[in-house]
Design a protein around this motif. Structure first.
Motif, PDB file in Angstrom:
ATOM      1  N   GLU A 464       0.831  -1.210   0.000  1.00 20.88           N
ATOM      2  CA  GLU A 464       0.000   0.000   0.000  1.00 20.88           C
ATOM      3  C   GLU A 464       0.868   1.264   0.000  1.00 20.88           C
ATOM      4  O   GLU A 464       0.587   2.229  -0.721  1.00 20.88           O
ATOM      5  CB  GLU A 464      -0.941   0.005   1.215  1.00 20.88           C
ATOM      6  N   HIS A 465       1.905   1.239   0.819  1.00 20.16           N
ATOM      7  CA  HIS A 465       2.803   2.396   0.864  1.00 20.16           C
ATOM      8  C   HIS A 465       3.495   2.612  -0.483  1.00 20.16           C
ATOM      9  O   HIS A 465       3.644   3.749  -0.942  1.00 20.16           O
ATOM     10  CB  HIS A 465       3.856   2.210   1.955  1.00 20.16           C
ATOM     11  N   ARG A 466       3.906   1.515  -1.110  1.00 23.55           N
ATOM     12  CA  ARG A 466       4.583   1.640  -2.400  1.00 23.55           C
ATOM     13  C   ARG A 466       3.639   2.235  -3.440  1.00 23.55           C
ATOM     14  O   ARG A 466       4.018   3.139  -4.194  1.00 23.55           O
ATOM     15  CB  ARG A 466       5.098   0.273  -2.856  1.00 23.55           C
ATOM     16  N   ASN A 467       2.401   1.733  -3.496  1.00 21.30           N
ATOM     17  CA  ASN A 467       1.422   2.262  -4.455  1.00 21.30           C
ATOM     18  C   ASN A 467       1.127   3.734  -4.180  1.00 21.30           C
ATOM     19  O   ASN A 467       0.952   4.537  -5.109  1.00 21.30           O
ATOM     20  CB  ASN A 467       0.130   1.458  -4.391  1.00 21.30           C
ATOM     21  N   GLN A 468       1.067   4.083  -2.904  1.00 21.99           N
ATOM     22  CA  GLN A 468       0.767   5.473  -2.555  1.00 21.99           C
ATOM     23  C   GLN A 468       1.879   6.420  -3.020  1.00 21.99           C
ATOM     24  O   GLN A 468       1.608   7.503  -3.533  1.00 21.99           O
ATOM     25  CB  GLN A 468       0.593   5.584  -1.030  1.00 21.99           C
ATOM     26  N   THR A 469       3.140   5.995  -2.865  1.00 20.74           N
ATOM     27  CA  THR A 469       4.256   6.861  -3.305  1.00 20.74           C
ATOM     28  C   THR A 469       4.310   6.946  -4.825  1.00 20.74           C
ATOM     29  O   THR A 469       4.678   7.988  -5.381  1.00 20.74           O
ATOM     30  CB  THR A 469       5.592   6.341  -2.756  1.00 20.74           C
ATOM     31  N   VAL A 470       3.958   5.847  -5.498  1.00 23.89           N
ATOM     32  CA  VAL A 470       3.901   5.883  -6.965  1.00 23.89           C
ATOM     33  C   VAL A 470       2.846   6.884  -7.418  1.00 23.89           C
ATOM     34  O   VAL A 470       3.100   7.722  -8.305  1.00 23.89           O
ATOM     35  CB  VAL A 470       3.597   4.480  -7.529  1.00 23.89           C
ATOM     36  N   LYS A 471       1.664   6.830  -6.805  1.00 25.41           N
ATOM     37  CA  LYS A 471       0.589   7.768  -7.156  1.00 25.41           C
ATOM     38  C   LYS A 471       0.995   9.201  -6.856  1.00 25.41           C
ATOM     39  O   LYS A 471       0.713  10.121  -7.641  1.00 25.41           O
ATOM     40  CB  LYS A 471      -0.692   7.395  -6.399  1.00 25.41           C
ATOM     41  N   GLU A 472       1.678   9.405  -5.730  1.00 23.34           N
ATOM     42  CA  GLU A 472       2.092  10.767  -5.355  1.00 23.34           C
ATOM     43  C   GLU A 472       3.062  11.347  -6.381  1.00 23.34           C
ATOM     44  O   GLU A 472       2.914  12.504  -6.803  1.00 23.34           O
ATOM     45  CB  GLU A 472       2.735  10.744  -3.969  1.00 23.34           C
ATOM     46  N   PHE A 507      -5.539  11.371 -16.955  1.00 19.84           N
ATOM     47  CA  PHE A 507      -4.668  10.497 -16.174  1.00 19.84           C
ATOM     48  C   PHE A 507      -4.687  10.878 -14.689  1.00 19.84           C
ATOM     49  O   PHE A 507      -4.673  10.014 -13.806  1.00 19.84           O
ATOM     50  CB  PHE A 507      -3.233  10.565 -16.702  1.00 19.84           C
ATOM     51  N   ASP A 508      -4.728  12.180 -14.434  1.00 20.42           N
ATOM     52  CA  ASP A 508      -4.740  12.643 -13.042  1.00 20.42           C
ATOM     53  C   ASP A 508      -5.997  12.162 -12.325  1.00 20.42           C
ATOM     54  O   ASP A 508      -5.952  11.746 -11.168  1.00 20.42           O
ATOM     55  CB  ASP A 508      -4.640  14.171 -13.030  1.00 20.42           C
ATOM     56  N   ARG A 509      -7.153  12.231 -12.989  1.00 21.89           N
ATOM     57  CA  ARG A 509      -8.408  11.753 -12.386  1.00 21.89           C
ATOM     58  C   ARG A 509      -8.366  10.245 -12.176  1.00 21.89           C
ATOM     59  O   ARG A 509      -8.896   9.713 -11.195  1.00 21.89           O
ATOM     60  CB  ARG A 509      -9.597  12.151 -13.275  1.00 21.89           C
ATOM     61  N   GLU A 510      -7.713   9.542 -13.105  1.00 26.19           N
ATOM     62  CA  GLU A 510      -7.614   8.080 -12.993  1.00 26.19           C
ATOM     63  C   GLU A 510      -6.851   7.668 -11.742  1.00 26.19           C
ATOM     64  O   GLU A 510      -7.124   6.629 -11.142  1.00 26.19           O
ATOM     65  CB  GLU A 510      -6.937   7.514 -14.239  1.00 26.19           C
ATOM     66  N   LEU A 511      -5.897   8.510 -11.316  1.00 21.06           N
ATOM     67  CA  LEU A 511      -5.102   8.196 -10.131  1.00 21.06           C
ATOM     68  C   LEU A 511      -5.886   8.340  -8.833  1.00 21.06           C
ATOM     69  O   LEU A 511      -5.409   7.947  -7.761  1.00 21.06           O
ATOM     70  CB  LEU A 511      -3.858   9.089 -10.088  1.00 21.06           C
ATOM     71  N   GLU A 512      -7.090   8.928  -8.895  1.00 19.92           N
ATOM     72  CA  GLU A 512      -7.921   9.009  -7.700  1.00 19.92           C
ATOM     73  C   GLU A 512      -8.454   7.632  -7.313  1.00 19.92           C
ATOM     74  O   GLU A 512      -8.819   7.390  -6.170  1.00 19.92           O
ATOM     75  CB  GLU A 512      -9.103   9.970  -7.941  1.00 19.92           C
ATOM     76  N   SER A 513      -8.527   6.723  -8.271  1.00 18.70           N
ATOM     77  CA  SER A 513      -8.989   5.361  -8.024  1.00 18.70           C
ATOM     78  C   SER A 513      -7.786   4.490  -7.631  1.00 18.70           C
ATOM     79  O   SER A 513      -6.637   4.896  -7.797  1.00 18.70           O
ATOM     80  CB  SER A 513      -9.653   4.795  -9.284  1.00 18.70           C
ATOM     81  N   PRO A 514      -8.034   3.287  -7.112  1.00 16.92           N
ATOM     82  CA  PRO A 514      -6.922   2.378  -6.778  1.00 16.92           C
ATOM     83  C   PRO A 514      -6.028   2.144  -7.986  1.00 16.92           C
ATOM     84  O   PRO A 514      -6.503   2.035  -9.127  1.00 16.92           O
ATOM     85  CB  PRO A 514      -7.640   1.104  -6.338  1.00 16.92           C
ATOM     86  N   LEU A 515      -4.744   2.070  -7.728  1.00 15.51           N
ATOM     87  CA  LEU A 515      -3.751   1.954  -8.798  1.00 15.51           C
ATOM     88  C   LEU A 515      -3.839   0.588  -9.460  1.00 15.51           C
ATOM     89  O   LEU A 515      -3.816  -0.459  -8.803  1.00 15.51           O
ATOM     90  CB  LEU A 515      -2.336   2.141  -8.220  1.00 15.51           C
TER      91      LEU A 515
END
Length: 789
Positions: A464-472, A507-515
């Protein structure tokens, strides 16, 4: 008279020419007129000074009558040989010399006024005993061989150290006992013969100044500089790496003595035949500079400053000898090499291959800052030393290969030292029985009846942390690009810019959903192929240009994307894993002292470890379950220490990550087999596979009937199956609570059923993170028993 470097001697020394005077008296009585007249004139001249016959104690007398002494010794020091022989009057083993030949004088003048001539490696006890042996041989008629080579090391004016072998002529010396000299029996002599190192015994039999040494000796020196340098070279090469590096700065002085070149410098490079590269020696020999590489770690042989010259060296295996760099530069095609050498103040050089069995091992480099100092003539001196370099380089390459194999074994395979003996035994059987006409079938490496211990300390929520940093990172990069395009003042391609802004916003809106699995790759590919070309080819105003420049400077060199948040996460993961693995490895050294056992460790999103203990792993040591209990207690303590290390580390980390700890208890002995195809150990048999199933799934399991994970941060979870295991670990937990390592509250629950596995139970207990002192003591199972008693 005491002119020795040493304070004590069995001799009282009198420099006397009485034997030479007696010889002159015989010549004076002959009928050969010119000889007789010469002898008579000389005898008349010295008759005025009875000290010449009776003995001289004051060296000032010698200085005052230097010319007369020179005439007296003329027959022993022929004028015709004075510029060739290195010769003087001396007393054996003493620092008294005079009446030098002309060549000897020049050598001492070159050494300088401050030079003090001393015998190499000659100590006071040796001086005393050598003098005693001189008495035994001359007076008592013994034949002790004490002709140990003695040397003078004398520097020249240009800094080259020259070495001279010392030869003594004692024909004009007489040894006389005083009243204080004890008379020795054959038994005394035999005792001395068997006690060379007993200096007190020698001084007892030959008291200080109990004998008179009357007369003079003749010292002759032989220049053995080259032979001595080669001997030193051999000695240095034969020394182990622990005592001295194979190639070091002392080699320069050795080579300078061999080549008689004061500013000679030595370099060396290793030839890697497989990759066709020149490389530096390993780190412990970095004092040796390579003039070919000149600061580079390695160089491709096909693309070097040498060009065709290097190809000739490799193909023909012959040295490159350049006696004059300036003349060499005039030959077409040599400009780059000339510049390369002149930058290092090289005016002449020899680059010689070191060859073994027609293969080049390396290149020895000899360079001088003076033209013509190195040439094809003195290059023949390499023939004297290359054979020793060959043996050393071959040994070095063998050692290097062994070290590489050891590193591969340690870092890339699962052959732990505790089980290495069994692999070695099988390899030895292959070595002893294998032949070209016989195929050897290797036996499987199996250890039966071993008890497994599994533990892990896992990064909580790492995915979860890894996905969150990727999204950030992705959102930050998309936001920056959108702002860059919106601030673009140019009207060129306005429709295209609007379209790109729309796509970036999508793409930015797509990142609001789970990666999703491919989202990162899609965005990265889009930015690289669609956005970056526009940014690089569009003209911008000054303000936008600065933003664009800052954007590109923010990109990661490897990925071409924003990497700030992920870098913090990756750095934190790496730091935690490295620190926890170091703690575990260090504690493992102590654990092996309990009983030899197999150990393997893995870094994933955390650190896992497997231990296997049993009689089959250490068949020469009696096994008892006490060792298993000790190891289980050690494992629990070690996870406590790893938890506290993480707690202390958290404040310094760039990204906050928690860890969870788990121990899996399995009391039934199993078998492990080395999988030849995978080059690792695995459990053997269908029943034993149950253990592996639990290991892979247990850390993601929940408490039975809930959605709560069995692991929690700062707590250790212990999973078990049987009541005996429950009772055993309750003892450990209560003991460590008593030692103030674990908190008093113990959670106990059932674990949800896993695929094919049910009936698991668990403890969960919190680690006390603020009690550092408790972790400095290693508590054993015996300590636990003592506390209970």
């Amino acid at each position: 008279m005491n002119n020795n470097l040493f304070t004590e001697s069995p001799f009282k020394t009198l420099i006397s020419f009485h034997k030479l005077i007696e010889n002159l008296e015989e010549i004076a009585s002959t009928n050969v007129d010119y000889r007789s007249n010469y002898a008579k004139a000389l005898l008349k001249e010295i008759e005025l000074f009875p000290e010449f016959r009776d003995g001289i104690e004051d060296l000032n007398f010698i200085k005052q009558h230097e010319a007369l002494i020179h005439n007296l010794l003329a027959d022993l020091f022929p004028t015709a040989l004075t510029h060739n022989e290195i010769k003087a009057i001396s007393i054996p083993f003493q620092n008294v010399t005079f009446n030098y030949s002309e060549r000897f004088k020049k050598i001492l003048q070159s050494a300088g006024m401050t030079f003090d001539m001393e015998i190499r490696d000659f100590e006071e006890d040796q001086f005393y005993i050598f003098n005693c042996i001189l008495i035994l041989n001359a007076y008592y008629g013994q034949h002790f061989d004490f002709n140990r080579p003695l040397f003078y090391d004398i520097p020249s004016v240009n800094g080259i150290m020259n070495h001279y072998r010392i030869l003594y002529n004692a024909d004009f010396i007489e040894i006389i006992p005083t009243q204080n000299a004890p008379v020795l029996s054959q038994d005394d002599i035999d005792i001395l013969m068997n006690n060379y190192d007993n200096i007190n015994l020698w001084k007892e039999k030959f008291p200080n100044e109990s004998w008179i040494l009357k007369g003079f000796g003749i010292i002759s020196l032989i220049d053995v500089t080259r032979e001595n340098a080669i001997s030193n070279l051999k000695s240095n090469l034969l020394k182990s790496e622990s005592s001295q590096n194979k190639l070091n700065l002392s080699f320069e002085s050795i080579f300078r003595s061999i080549f008689k070149i004061a500013d000679l410098r030595i370099g060396f490079i290793i030839y890697n035949e497989e990759e066709e590269k020149f490389t530096n020696p390993p780190h412990e020999e970095k004092e040796v500079k390579s003039f070919i590489l000149n600061g580079l770690e390695e160089m491709d042989c096909k693309n070097t400053i040498y060009g065709c010259s290097l190809e000739a060296l490799l193909a023909e295996k012959k040295p490159i000898i350049i006696s004059d760099i300036e003349q060499f530069s005039k030959i077409p095609g040599n400009a780059r090499l000339t510049q390369h050498l002149l930058q290092q103040n090289i005016q002449s050089c020899i680059f010689a291959p070191v060859i073994k069995d027609d293969s080049i091992l390396g290149i020895i480099e000899l360079v001088s800052s003076k033209p013509k100092e190195l040439n094809t003539i003195n290059a023949t001196n390499l023939d004297l030393i290359l054979s020793y370099l060959i043996d050393t380089l071959e040994r070095y390459k063998t050692d290097m290969q062994n070290q590489i194999e050891a590193i591969i074994q340690r870092e890339y395979t699962a052959i732990h030292s505790s089980v290495y003996w069994k692999f070695r035994r099988e390899a030895l059987k292959y070595y002893q029985t294998n032949s070209p006409n016989k195929d050897y079938i290797f036996k499987e490496i199996i250890f039966k009846e071993v008890y497994p211990l599994y533990g892990q300390i896992d990064i909580k929520g790492s995915s979860e942390h890894r996905n969150q940093t990727v999204k950030e990172d992705l959102k930050n990069q998309l936001t920056t690009l959108i702002q860059l395009f919106e601030n673009q003042k140019s009207n060129e391609s306005l429709v295209l810019l609007e379209q790109r802004i729309f796509e970036l916003q999508s793409f930015d809106r797509e990142l609001e959903s789970p990666l999703k699995a491919d989202t990162e790759q899609q965005i990265q590919n889009y930015i690289e192929t669609e956005i970056h070309p526009i940014l690089r080819n569009t003209k911008m105003d000054i303000e936008s240009e600065m933003v664009r420049q800052n954007y590109f400077e923010s990109l990661d060199e490897k990925t071409g994307m924003f990497y700030q948040a992920r870098k913090k996460f990756d750095t934190t993961m790496s730091t935690i894993n490295k620190k926890l693995a170091a703690v575990l490895d260090k504690k493992q050294i102590e654990a092996q002292l309990i009983y030899p056992h197999y150990y393997e460790r893995f870094k994933t999103d955390g650190v896992e470890h497997n231990l296997y203990i049993g009689a089959s792993i250490a068949p020469t040591k009696p096994f008892d379950n006490l060792y298993l209990h000790n190891l289980r207690l050690w494992q629990l303590q070690t996870l406590c220490e790893m938890e506290i290390e993480h707690h202390q580390l958290k404040a310094t980390l760039p990204y906050e990550l928690d860890v969870t700890s788990l121990i899996l208890v399995f009391s039934s002995p199993i078998s492990i087999r080395f999988r030849m195809d995978e080059k690792r150990f695995d459990v053997d048999g269908t029943y034993n596979a149950r253990y592996e199933v639990v290991k892979k799934r247990i850390d993601k399991a929940n408490i039975k009937g809930t959605k709560e994970r069995i692991t929690q941060k700062e707590k250790i979870t212990i999973v078990y199956s049987h009541n005996a295991e429950e009772n055993e670990y309750l003892k450990y937990i209560k003991y460590l609570q008593y030692k103030n390592l674990l908190e008093s509250n113990i959670e106990q629950f059932e674990v949800e059923d896993l695929q094919g596995v049910s009936g698991l139970r668990a403890f969960r207990v919190k680690v006390i993170n603020n009690n550092l002192e408790s972790y400095t003591q290693n508590n054993t199972y015996q300590d636990l028993l003592n506390e209970q008693n």
